[in-house]
Design a protein around this motif. Structure first.
Motif, PDB file in Angstrom:
ATOM      1  N   LEU A   1       0.935  -1.201   0.033  1.00  0.00           N
ATOM      2  CA  LEU A   1      -0.195   0.039   0.077  1.00  0.00           C
ATOM      3  C   LEU A   1       0.912   1.237   0.106  1.00  0.00           C
ATOM      4  O   LEU A   1       1.612   1.505   0.879  1.00  0.00           O
ATOM      5  CB  LEU A   1      -0.854   0.160   1.192  1.00  0.00           C
ATOM      6  CG  LEU A   1      -1.789   1.371   1.286  1.00  0.00           C
ATOM      7  CD1 LEU A   1      -2.869   1.409   0.027  1.00  0.00           C
ATOM      8  CD2 LEU A   1      -2.528   1.186   2.521  1.00  0.00           C
ATOM      9  N   GLU A   2       0.791   2.053  -1.159  1.00  0.00           N
ATOM     10  CA  GLU A   2       1.806   3.172  -1.279  1.00  0.00           C
ATOM     11  C   GLU A   2       0.655   4.265  -1.665  1.00  0.00           C
ATOM     12  O   GLU A   2      -0.249   4.207  -2.436  1.00  0.00           O
ATOM     13  CB  GLU A   2       2.710   2.979  -2.105  1.00  0.00           C
ATOM     14  CG  GLU A   2       3.775   1.780  -1.637  1.00  0.00           C
ATOM     15  CD  GLU A   2       4.876   1.573  -2.401  1.00  0.00           C
ATOM     16  OE1 GLU A   2       5.905   1.689  -2.181  1.00  0.00           O
ATOM     17  OE2 GLU A   2       4.699   0.992  -3.615  1.00  0.00           O
ATOM     18  N   GLY A   3       1.094   5.688  -1.728  1.00  0.00           N
ATOM     19  CA  GLY A   3       0.545   6.360  -2.387  1.00  0.00           C
ATOM     20  C   GLY A   3       1.053   6.776  -3.873  1.00  0.00           C
ATOM     21  O   GLY A   3       2.349   5.905  -4.261  1.00  0.00           O
ATOM     22  N   ASN A   4       0.495   7.541  -4.624  1.00  0.00           N
ATOM     23  CA  ASN A   4       1.250   7.936  -5.914  1.00  0.00           C
ATOM     24  C   ASN A   4       2.648   8.433  -5.682  1.00  0.00           C
ATOM     25  O   ASN A   4       2.703   9.382  -4.903  1.00  0.00           O
ATOM     26  CB  ASN A   4       0.100   8.736  -6.861  1.00  0.00           C
ATOM     27  CG  ASN A   4      -1.076   8.272  -7.198  1.00  0.00           C
ATOM     28  OD1 ASN A   4      -1.194   6.984  -7.355  1.00  0.00           O
ATOM     29  ND2 ASN A   4      -2.213   9.224  -7.098  1.00  0.00           N
TER      30      ASN A   4
ATOM     31  N   THR B   1       4.280   4.008   6.814  1.00  0.00           N
ATOM     32  CA  THR B   1       2.974   4.293   7.343  1.00  0.00           C
ATOM     33  C   THR B   1       2.494   5.107   6.230  1.00  0.00           C
ATOM     34  O   THR B   1       2.921   6.014   5.865  1.00  0.00           O
ATOM     35  CB  THR B   1       3.039   5.123   8.526  1.00  0.00           C
ATOM     36  OG1 THR B   1       3.677   4.309   9.806  1.00  0.00           O
ATOM     37  CG2 THR B   1       1.959   5.657   9.193  1.00  0.00           C
ATOM     38  N   PRO B   2       1.159   4.631   5.823  1.00  0.00           N
ATOM     39  CA  PRO B   2       0.389   5.580   4.564  1.00  0.00           C
ATOM     40  C   PRO B   2      -0.246   6.598   5.112  1.00  0.00           C
ATOM     41  O   PRO B   2      -0.661   7.366   4.200  1.00  0.00           O
ATOM     42  CB  PRO B   2      -0.449   4.317   4.257  1.00  0.00           C
ATOM     43  CG  PRO B   2      -0.861   3.527   5.223  1.00  0.00           C
ATOM     44  CD  PRO B   2       0.375   3.585   6.442  1.00  0.00           C
ATOM     45  N   TYR B   3      -0.564   7.182   6.262  1.00  0.00           N
ATOM     46  CA  TYR B   3      -1.332   8.165   6.776  1.00  0.00           C
ATOM     47  C   TYR B   3      -0.714   8.832   7.996  1.00  0.00           C
ATOM     48  O   TYR B   3      -0.008   8.525   8.604  1.00  0.00           O
ATOM     49  CB  TYR B   3      -2.844   7.646   6.986  1.00  0.00           C
ATOM     50  CG  TYR B   3      -2.728   6.913   8.381  1.00  0.00           C
ATOM     51  CD1 TYR B   3      -3.251   7.357   9.673  1.00  0.00           C
ATOM     52  CD2 TYR B   3      -2.714   5.346   8.669  1.00  0.00           C
ATOM     53  CE1 TYR B   3      -3.323   6.661  10.744  1.00  0.00           C
ATOM     54  CE2 TYR B   3      -2.911   4.746   9.558  1.00  0.00           C
ATOM     55  CZ  TYR B   3      -3.052   5.325  10.601  1.00  0.00           C
ATOM     56  OH  TYR B   3      -3.233   4.638  11.769  1.00  0.00           O
TER      57      TYR B   3
ATOM     58  N   LEU C   1      -1.155  19.834   3.550  1.00  0.00           N
ATOM     59  CA  LEU C   1       0.053  18.868   3.557  1.00  0.00           C
ATOM     60  C   LEU C   1       0.752  18.899   2.444  1.00  0.00           C
ATOM     61  O   LEU C   1       0.366  18.613   1.246  1.00  0.00           O
ATOM     62  CB  LEU C   1      -0.384  17.590   3.987  1.00  0.00           C
ATOM     63  CG  LEU C   1       0.996  16.609   4.326  1.00  0.00           C
ATOM     64  CD1 LEU C   1       1.618  17.138   5.500  1.00  0.00           C
ATOM     65  CD2 LEU C   1       0.599  15.296   4.353  1.00  0.00           C
ATOM     66  N   ARG C   2       1.953  19.566   2.203  1.00  0.00           N
ATOM     67  CA  ARG C   2       2.626  19.828   1.157  1.00  0.00           C
ATOM     68  C   ARG C   2       4.028  18.744   1.058  1.00  0.00           C
ATOM     69  O   ARG C   2       4.644  18.862   1.867  1.00  0.00           O
ATOM     70  CB  ARG C   2       3.412  21.457   1.057  1.00  0.00           C
ATOM     71  CG  ARG C   2       3.987  21.505  -0.401  1.00  0.00           C
ATOM     72  CD  ARG C   2       4.684  22.915  -0.194  1.00  0.00           C
ATOM     73  NE  ARG C   2       5.632  23.356  -1.038  1.00  0.00           N
ATOM     74  CZ  ARG C   2       5.253  23.934  -2.445  1.00  0.00           C
ATOM     75  NH1 ARG C   2       3.988  23.830  -2.804  1.00  0.00           N
ATOM     76  NH2 ARG C   2       6.215  23.966  -3.363  1.00  0.00           N
ATOM     77  N   SER C   3       4.071  18.260  -0.129  1.00  0.00           N
ATOM     78  CA  SER C   3       5.069  17.342  -0.379  1.00  0.00           C
ATOM     79  C   SER C   3       6.290  17.912  -0.651  1.00  0.00           C
ATOM     80  O   SER C   3       6.363  18.908  -1.896  1.00  0.00           O
ATOM     81  CB  SER C   3       4.692  16.280  -1.332  1.00  0.00           C
ATOM     82  OG  SER C   3       5.904  15.468  -1.676  1.00  0.00           O
TER      83      SER C   3
ATOM     84  N   GLY D   1      -1.172   8.571   1.724  1.00  0.00           N
ATOM     85  CA  GLY D   1      -0.003   8.669   0.678  1.00  0.00           C
ATOM     86  C   GLY D   1       1.062   9.375   1.292  1.00  0.00           C
ATOM     87  O   GLY D   1       2.095   9.569   0.325  1.00  0.00           O
ATOM     88  N   VAL D   2       1.355   9.295   2.575  1.00  0.00           N
ATOM     89  CA  VAL D   2       2.437   9.891   2.997  1.00  0.00           C
ATOM     90  C   VAL D   2       3.813   9.333   2.880  1.00  0.00           C
ATOM     91  O   VAL D   2       4.938   9.853   2.706  1.00  0.00           O
ATOM     92  CB  VAL D   2       2.523  10.541   4.338  1.00  0.00           C
ATOM     93  CG1 VAL D   2       1.333  11.321   4.718  1.00  0.00           C
ATOM     94  CG2 VAL D   2       2.091   9.140   5.332  1.00  0.00           C
ATOM     95  N   GLY D   3       3.773   8.070   2.827  1.00  0.00           N
ATOM     96  CA  GLY D   3       4.951   7.069   2.361  1.00  0.00           C
ATOM     97  C   GLY D   3       6.157   7.465   2.964  1.00  0.00           C
ATOM     98  O   GLY D   3       6.100   7.841   4.245  1.00  0.00           O
ATOM     99  N   SER D   4       7.121   7.681   2.509  1.00  0.00           N
ATOM    100  CA  SER D   4       8.683   7.922   2.908  1.00  0.00           C
ATOM    101  C   SER D   4       9.057   9.414   2.616  1.00  0.00           C
ATOM    102  O   SER D   4      10.248   9.637   2.877  1.00  0.00           O
ATOM    103  CB  SER D   4       9.541   6.943   2.296  1.00  0.00           C
ATOM    104  OG  SER D   4       9.710   7.040   0.785  1.00  0.00           O
ATOM    105  N   GLY D   5       8.123  10.145   2.192  1.00  0.00           N
ATOM    106  CA  GLY D   5       8.528  11.540   1.815  1.00  0.00           C
ATOM    107  C   GLY D   5       8.661  12.710   2.814  1.00  0.00           C
ATOM    108  O   GLY D   5       8.278  12.121   4.079  1.00  0.00           O
TER     109      GLY D   5
END
Length: 709
Positions: free
Chosen positions: A105-108, A492-494, A515-517, A548-552
């Motif tokens: 499970l990952e974001g775009n 963690t995806p959220y 929330l800005r990437s 979609g917060v992933g590892s960023g």
């Protein structure tokens, strides 16, 4: 803002072209592209390099991939680099990059293709973005509560934490942690009323969420009027008559928000104007449990609307970014002057006169501003915000025309960072339209198989596992629990965000959370609104969930209700805890933000054990259990490393009531029991208390405790 190097180069190029210095050189560019990730193996995402015109010169360039939120280290793709030449007369080339599939499970996620060392061409667009689209979709499990339907009429699907236990509840449905029981005595309060919209808000700022329900019948009977239920220690009390709010008639979607930025939530109540009461109402909060009805002076009575343009949906947010909370209802886009006086600017911003059965401010394209969604007679209708002007982009969504109906609602159902849409039509059961990541939508074919009957819905994380669950229904309620937490994930995806006032009260409806990437080359901005009532008759959970917060790396910003030109913003500039966050690399967390710039980051407790997981640098304080408490309650916490820990109970005035722990402790889990007495040994009175944890003098977490007597 300083222009980018690409913009500066383009300006220089225009000047050179006008001078005739580089007219013989073609333009070289590379285009953005995307691909679905896949569950296994690898496949190629292809970038197209284009030359604007044939040339007798040989064009050469170097290419290479650069990490973004998609990284080589995470196994998202394989890096490529090399040199290419375009022979005479050739105007395009293709570069393939292997994308590695998985079932996580990952974001775009995105990475960059960069062209450099360009010879015999002008590099107008030397950077392109490759998007790896999430394809792990949620599954759902439908369940019933066993609670009998409310037969006399509609009962709104509005989520609010009625008993301050951290779990979202519905009118008449008390959440026990994924299961529900009927609220004691609440059915009797409703009588035989036919209710329409509903919304929760702690309007009296006592720590308990209160509830407004709108009537729908035209007769003036005992239960056919607006009901404002004050949440008291002994139960709900109808105070609508006492505050002159007991209006009879067909009401619609109520909206709470602090429209005058005085720290106290106000209330807009839309009613049909072609029948009694022939107008809508606006109540300013007078801070003492009283309201002043001032729709006339506010300019929002909406008189004289024919049945074909009657009020139905409504929503509130700071649409134009000036700091004040604006309002949309019944083809009126009201701009707030900051003192709760409104001016309709619908025509000036390009919106048509159109009847809607639901309205929501959403940021469907992740550009940081608010677009407007309406459910109209032609189906889902989306107006994109283009710098203050609205453009109808409905035909580009791929949803297609639907029958006239109501109840649609937006949320990020698959936790990939893009908003998805639940729509209703006359053909059957609700349809789930999943965002493709490029502004289009694809229907989830399995969702109608749930057979969720009804035309109203709302979203909340009812089982505290991080993903949004669904309630559907007007009279009775049907639930579908998302099972997306069962999909394996690398990160963690959220991330959850709770926006409160300086005293910790849930009164900041209408606030905007962004929330800005920072790692994504497109720097998308997820934008969400603290819901005070919106869409059609409903309300989503107060707490915001970003997927979609992933590892960023991310920056978080909250815009509280303010005055035009004086927005109340809390972001990285005000508190560094909100800058450069890595939520995907931590256990699930909730960030609490206050307008005084105070920020608390807590690790969320496990939904199974109820004991929080330690996070490096933070203490985790689990919710009190039991809560509400009558005799005693247990507070569990954990230290990631040995250190000093202080756990103190405060009342709402900020006075210290009891110190439960104060001193050095070893690393690991711990718990203390509060016997509901103060430091003086006397039993505390009923009410709301705050348990605050600190480590070595630094705030580390807060939980609410409700004491019943």
């Amino acid at each position: 803002m300083r222009p980018s190097s690409t913009v500066r180069f383009a300006v220089l190029l225009v000047l050179l072209l006008r001078a005739g210095s580089v007219s013989a050189l073609p333009v070289l560019s590379v285009a953005d592209t995307s691909t679905v990730e896949g569950d296994a193996g690898s496949h190629v995402i292809v970038f197209r390099v284009h030359l604007s015109q044939p040339t007798f010169l040989r064009v050469s360039f170097h290419y290479e991939t650069l990490d973004g939120t998609a990284t080589v280290a995470d196994g998202d793709y394989l890096p490529v680099s090399g040199d290419l030449q375009l022979s005479q007369g050739i105007t395009q080339a293709f570069i393939g990059v292997p994308v590695l599939g998985d079932s996580l499970l990952e974001g775009n996620e995105r990475f960059t293709m960069r062209l450099s060392a360009i010879v015999n061409a002008l590099p107008i667009d030397p950077l392109a973005v490759g998007t790896i689209l999430n394809d792990e979709h949620p599954q759902f499990a439908r369940f019933r509560t066993g609670i009998p339907d409310f037969g006399p009429g509609t009962l709104a699907p509005a989520w609010g934490d009625a008993n301050a236990d951290g779990r979202p509840d519905l009118p008449m449905y008390l959440n026990l942690g994924g299961a529900f029981t009927e609220m004691p005595g609440f059915r009797a309060l409703l009588g035989d009323g036919n209710y329409h919209g509903g919304a929760w808000c702690d309007y009296d700022r006592d720590g308990d969420m209160d509830l407004v329900l709108m009537p729908y019948g035209e007769g003036d009977t005992l239960y056919n009027h607006t009901r404002l239920f004050e949440n008291t220690p002994t139960g709900f009390l109808d105070v609508s008559h006492a505050v002159h709010m007991d209006i009879a008639g067909p009401g619609e979607t109520p909206v709470w928000a602090d429209f005058d930025a005085d720290g106290w939530p106000d209330l807009f109540l839309p009613f049909y104007s072609h029948v009694s009461p022939f107008r809508s109402f606006f109540y300013r909060n007078l801070h003492d449990g009283e309201f002043e009805e001032c729709a006339d002076s506010a300019g929002v009575t909406l008189p004289g609307l024919p049945i074909g343009l009657r009020p139905e949906g409504a929503c509130a947010a700071d649409w134009n970014g000036d700091g004040a909370i604006d309002l949309y209802c019944a083809q009126h886009l009201f701009i707030n002057d900051g003192d709760a006086h409104f001016t309709d600017v619908r025509a000036q911003v390009g919106l048509p006169v159109v009847f809607d059965e639901g309205a929501q401010f959403v940021d469907y394209d992740d550009d940081g501003d608010l677009d407007l969604y309406l459910r109209t007679a032609t189906g889902p209708t989306l107006f994109r915000n283009d710098g203050g002007t609205f453009v109808d982009v409905s035909p580009t969504l791929g949803i297609g025309p639907l029958d006239w109906l109501w109840g649609d609602r937006w949320t990020d159902i698959d936790l990939d960072g893009d908003l998805d849409l639940l729509v209703f039509d006359l053909a059957g059961y609700p349809r789930l339209m999943l965002a493709d990541g490029d502004g289009t939508y694809t229907e989830d074919p399995s969702f109608p198989l749930l057979r969720l009957g009804g035309t109203l819905c709302a979203f909340a994380d009812i089982d505290a596992d991080g993903d949004p669950d669904i309630v559907v229904g007007e009279y009775g309620k049907q639930f579908a629990r998302s099972l997306i937490e069962e999909i394996p994930r690398a990160h963690t995806p959220y991330l959850k965000v709770k926006v409160v006032d300086d005293a910790g009260m849930l009164v900041e409806q209408g606030s905007t959370v962004r929330l800005r990437s920072l790692d994504d080359p497109k720097h998308p901005v997820q934008t969400r609104i603290v819901d005070g009532g919106s869409g059609y008759l409903g309300q989503d959970e107060y707490v915001i969930t970003f997927g979609g917060v992933g590892s960023g790396t991310y920056d978080l910003e909250v815009s509280f209700p303010g005055k035009p030109g004086f927005p109340v913003v809390v972001g990285p500039a005000q508190n560094p805890l909100l800058g450069g966050m890595h939520p995907g690399d931590q256990p699930p967390q909730i960030v609490t933000v206050r307008p005084n710039h105070q920020v608390t980051i807590e690790t969320l407790p496990s939904p199974v054990s109820g004991v929080a997981t330690p996070v490096a640098g933070h203490l985790a304080l689990a919710p009190a259990c039991p809560n509400p408490a009558r005799q005693s309650t247990r507070l569990a916490f954990a230290l990631p490393v040995p250190g000093g820990a202080t756990l103190t109970i405060f009342d709402l005035a900020g006075r210290r009531v009891r110190t439960l722990a104060d001193g050095p402790r070893p690393a690991g889990p711990a718990s203390v029991t509060w016997d509901l007495r103060g430091d003086d040994g006397r039993a505390v009175s009923a009410g709301l208390y705050l348990a605050r944890l600190s480590r070595d003098g630094r705030p580390a977490g807060t939980q609410r405790v409700v004491v019943l007597r």
